[in-house]
Design a protein around this motif. Structure first.
Motif, PDB file in Angstrom:
ATOM      1  N   ASN A  87      -0.017   3.504  -0.734  1.00  0.00           N
ATOM      2  CA  ASN A  87      -1.048   4.509  -1.049  1.00  0.00           C
ATOM      3  C   ASN A  87      -2.465   3.942  -0.981  1.00  0.00           C
ATOM      4  N   LYS A 125      -4.845   6.499   0.411  1.00  0.00           N
ATOM      5  CA  LYS A 125      -4.765   7.771  -0.333  1.00  0.00           C
ATOM      6  C   LYS A 125      -4.360   8.936   0.564  1.00  0.00           C
ATOM      7  N   ALA A 141      -1.029  11.304   1.274  1.00  0.00           N
ATOM      8  CA  ALA A 141       0.299  11.676   0.780  1.00  0.00           C
ATOM      9  C   ALA A 141       1.077  12.402   1.869  1.00  0.00           C
ATOM     10  N   ALA A 152       1.480   7.323   0.678  1.00  0.00           N
ATOM     11  CA  ALA A 152       2.474   7.559  -0.367  1.00  0.00           C
ATOM     12  C   ALA A 152       3.465   8.554   0.222  1.00  0.00           C
ATOM     13  N   GLN A 182      -2.257  11.703 -10.177  1.00  0.00           N
ATOM     14  CA  GLN A 182      -1.493  10.458 -10.117  1.00  0.00           C
ATOM     15  C   GLN A 182      -1.719   9.643  -8.847  1.00  0.00           C
ATOM     16  N   LEU A 183      -1.850  10.313  -7.699  1.00  0.00           N
ATOM     17  CA  LEU A 183      -1.961   9.577  -6.435  1.00  0.00           C
ATOM     18  C   LEU A 183      -3.370   9.592  -5.844  1.00  0.00           C
TER      19      LEU A 183
END
Length: 170
Positions: A45, A48, A50, A84, A102-103
């Motif tokens: 991650n 950043k 996802a 991620a 959270q991510l």
């Protein structure tokens, strides 16, 4: 296929094991009351980004999807350390708000997951970039639908070129 003969691709190993295969320093068995309800994901991650998909048969990726995701990352000049990889099936209770908390993703690529499932306040057609807040969202068909379909892969690639500012040489 026997579990004894499964070979993991090299790009997965650093994100699975980090720098050590075994680190017992400060180790203690987790207690149920101390466990956090965090999003379970594969990758570092670092950039950043996802990647969300849903697979009820595997914790992360099916064997048939590993090469496709690896090729996608390579084409976008990314590695597993950059993303991620989230199996939504095993994180069903998450919303986009929890994902952001959270991510902290800047880009959210959803493969076979609708905006409604993530509790987004809008819908997105396939292969369209949607800015919302400080994030860019993209929705694609499921990985199982993409793999055999050359036309869908072309549409995905065109969208990824826009999202990641990839300029093809002329």
């Amino acid at each position: 296929m026997s579990i004894d003969k499964v070979t993991l691709p090299a790009f997965l190993l650093p994100s699975m094991f980090g720098n050590n295969l075994v680190n017992l320093t400060g180790w203690s068995a987790p207690s149920p009351e101390k466990e956090e309800k965090g999003i379970n994901f594969l990758g570092g991650n670092e950039k950043k980004i996802a990647f969300l998909f849903s697979d009820n048969q595997n914790k992360f990726l099916a064997d048939s999807h590993v090469k496709f995701i690896y090729d996608l990352l390579t084409a976008c000049q990314l590695t597993m350390a950059d993303i991620a990889l989230v199996n939504f099936f095993h994180n069903k209770s998450i919303t986009y708000r929890e994902l952001l908390t959270q991510l902290h993703p800047k880009k959210i690529l959803m493969f076979g997951i609708s905006g409604n499932e993530l509790d987004l306040p809008f819908t997105i057609p396939f292969f369209q970039m949607q800015n919302f807040g400080e994030q860019v969202y993209m929705l694609s068909p499921r990985l199982d639908d993409l793999l055999p379909n050359k036309e869908l892969k072309k549409q995905l690639w065109a969208c990824l070129q826009k999202i990641f500012n990839i300029v093809m040489p002329k």
